[in-house]
Design a protein around this motif. Structure first.
Motif, short mmCIF file in Angstrom:
data_model
loop_
_atom_site.label_atom_id
_atom_site.label_comp_id
_atom_site.label_asym_id
_atom_site.label_seq_id
_atom_site.Cartn_x
_atom_site.Cartn_y
_atom_site.Cartn_z
N ASN A 201 -10.07 -17.08 16.40
CA ASN A 201 -10.94 -17.63 18.09
C ASN A 201 -10.77 -18.83 17.86
OD1 ASN A 201 -10.56 -17.43 20.86
ND2 ASN A 201 -11.36 -15.00 20.62
N THR A 202 -10.74 -19.48 19.23
CA THR A 202 -10.92 -21.11 19.44
C THR A 202 -11.81 -21.21 21.10
OG1 THR A 202 -10.23 -22.92 20.01
CG2 THR A 202 -8.48 -20.85 20.41
N THR A 203 -12.13 -22.04 21.03
CA THR A 203 -13.04 -22.98 22.45
C THR A 203 -12.12 -23.11 23.68
OG1 THR A 203 -13.38 -25.12 21.75
CG2 THR A 203 -14.82 -23.62 20.64
N GLY A 204 -10.76 -23.51 23.20
CA GLY A 204 -9.65 -24.03 23.99
C GLY A 204 -9.35 -25.62 23.79
N VAL A 205 -10.54 -25.71 23.31
CA VAL A 205 -10.41 -27.49 22.92
C VAL A 205 -10.82 -27.92 21.85
CG1 VAL A 205 -11.86 -29.34 23.70
CG2 VAL A 205 -11.82 -27.24 24.96
N PRO A 211 -14.77 -16.86 14.77
CA PRO A 211 -15.40 -15.12 15.15
C PRO A 211 -14.33 -14.65 16.10
CG PRO A 211 -17.27 -15.70 14.91
CD PRO A 211 -16.32 -16.73 14.53
N LEU A 212 -13.52 -13.29 15.94
CA LEU A 212 -13.05 -12.87 17.12
C LEU A 212 -13.78 -12.52 18.07
CD1 LEU A 212 -10.60 -10.70 14.84
CD2 LEU A 212 -10.26 -12.81 15.16
N THR A 213 -15.26 -12.51 18.02
CA THR A 213 -15.85 -12.41 18.93
C THR A 213 -16.17 -13.26 19.61
OG1 THR A 213 -17.45 -12.26 17.10
CG2 THR A 213 -16.96 -10.24 17.39
N HIS A 214 -15.33 -14.30 19.58
CA HIS A 214 -16.60 -15.53 20.05
C HIS A 214 -15.14 -16.54 20.66
CE1 HIS A 214 -20.82 -14.88 19.28
NE2 HIS A 214 -20.55 -14.49 18.04
N GLY A 215 -15.22 -17.32 21.73
CA GLY A 215 -14.12 -18.13 21.94
C GLY A 215 -13.37 -17.57 23.22
N PRO A 250 -14.10 -5.67 11.92
CA PRO A 250 -14.69 -4.31 13.31
C PRO A 250 -13.98 -4.46 14.63
CG PRO A 250 -16.73 -4.70 12.32
CD PRO A 250 -15.72 -6.20 11.99
N VAL A 251 -13.56 -5.50 15.21
CA VAL A 251 -12.58 -5.80 15.97
C VAL A 251 -11.22 -5.29 15.87
CG1 VAL A 251 -11.81 -7.17 17.30
CG2 VAL A 251 -14.30 -7.32 16.96
N LEU A 252 -11.02 -5.65 14.64
CA LEU A 252 -9.88 -5.10 14.38
C LEU A 252 -9.50 -3.89 13.63
CD1 LEU A 252 -6.94 -6.37 13.78
CD2 LEU A 252 -7.22 -7.11 11.40
N GLN A 253 -10.55 -3.19 13.35
CA GLN A 253 -10.41 -1.79 13.00
C GLN A 253 -10.82 -1.49 14.22
OE1 GLN A 253 -14.34 -1.54 10.27
NE2 GLN A 253 -13.05 -0.94 8.82
N ARG A 254 -11.24 -1.43 15.33
CA ARG A 254 -11.14 -0.72 16.01
C ARG A 254 -9.97 0.19 16.70
NH1 ARG A 254 -16.49 -3.32 17.77
NH2 ARG A 254 -14.97 -4.96 18.78
N ILE A 255 -9.06 -1.15 16.64
CA ILE A 255 -7.63 -1.64 17.17
C ILE A 255 -6.35 -1.02 17.12
CG2 ILE A 255 -5.64 -3.29 17.40
CD1 ILE A 255 -8.04 -4.78 18.96
N LEU A 256 -6.40 -1.29 15.28
CA LEU A 256 -5.94 -0.34 14.02
C LEU A 256 -6.06 1.36 14.55
CD1 LEU A 256 -6.65 -2.85 11.48
CD2 LEU A 256 -4.70 -2.70 12.98
N GLN A 257 -7.65 2.20 14.85
CA GLN A 257 -7.35 2.68 14.95
C GLN A 257 -6.93 3.49 15.50
OE1 GLN A 257 -11.68 3.16 15.01
NE2 GLN A 257 -12.28 3.27 12.77
#
Length: 263
Positions: A201-205, A211-215, A250-257
């Motif tokens: 992920n990125t701040t956009g700046v 991490p995927l959970t922030h940004g 875990p973010v990616l795992q939930r989607i892969l399930q």
């Protein structure tokens, strides 16, 4: 295939343990650094081989990218990039890697109408030549977006090269940060040639590799679309530390399930 990035040899033992527990691959990034490639890289390579002994997951390599311009109008500059990329292929072969990832490094600030078509022409010749060498080694090349303003540059280069050993890498953080084209459109355009993806992920700046959970990137729709790509690209959690990877996994795992994803 799912993988995680490893920036330094000292981080490899813990990352390897995590990868083995979850049946993941490893992307090795230390050999992208010019000070490594001009230093005792053979000794470092030997130490990596020892540290990876017995590892059964897929290994990939991030190639060098700093100040390298495969589409340079100056043939001597392009030759330097070619030498570096050949060095990467040699290292990848020694490590048993299946893929090396390289940046295209298109410069969107060049305000000249002839730049884009001539850049594309030079890129096609460059990568077509390297693809033949990669094929002999059994190593695929993934061309990654960095500052490219749209996905059509990658697609045009790859389709004109027209070689199985050259495909696309989508870096979702770079696409979000340096392009105004929505990420869903990037995926749609790249899908026919997409074999690899960097997830962060990125701040956009700034290009911070969060991490995927922030940004700023809404991960749920982006990842849900990405995991349904026909070619099943290898997905790399590209972050600077194991802690950030553990937070993101875990973010990616939930989607892969939700989909039938090959192990």
């Amino acid at each position: 295939m799912i993988g995680i990035s490893c920036g330094k040899l000292e981080d490899l033992p813990a990352l390897r343990d995590f990868a083995e527990v979850h049946s993941l691959g490893l992307e090795l990034q230390e050999f992208a650094q010019p000070e490594i490639l001009d230093g005792e890289w053979r000794e470092l390579l030997h130490r990596y081989r020892q540290a990876l002994a017995g590892f059964s997951g897929p290994i990939s390599l991030h190639g060098p990218f700093v100040d390298l311009f495969s589409g340079s109008v100056d043939p001597r500059i392009a030759a330097v990039a070619m030498d570096r990329y050949r060095q990467s292929l040699e290292i990848a072969a020694e490590l048993g890697a299946w893929l090396v990832n390289f940046h295209l490094n298109y410069n969107p600030l060049v305000d000249e109408s002839s730049y884009r078509p001539r850049w594309l022409e030079r890129q096609v010749g460059f990568w077509a030549a390297l693809a033949l060498e990669a094929q002999e080694m059994g190593i695929r090349i993934a061309l990654e977006n960095m500052w490219e303003p749209d996905p059509f540059l990658q697609v045009e280069v790859i389709q004109k090269v027209n070689h199985f050993y050259v495909g696309a890498c989508l870096d979702i953080g770079h696409a979000y940060l340096y392009s105004r084209v929505p990420l869903q459109a990037w995926i749609n355009v790249l899908e026919p040639v997409l074999i690899y993806a960097h997830l962060h992920n990125t701040t956009g700046v700034q290009d911070r590799h969060l991490p995927l959970t922030h940004g700023a990137i809404p991960m749920e729709p982006v990842l849900s679309r990405l995991v349904r790509c026909l070619n099943r690209p290898m997905l790399i959690l590209e972050m600077p530390s194991l802690a950030e990877i553990q937070e993101s996994f875990p973010v990616l795992q939930r989607i892969l399930q939700r989909v039938s994803w090959p192990q």
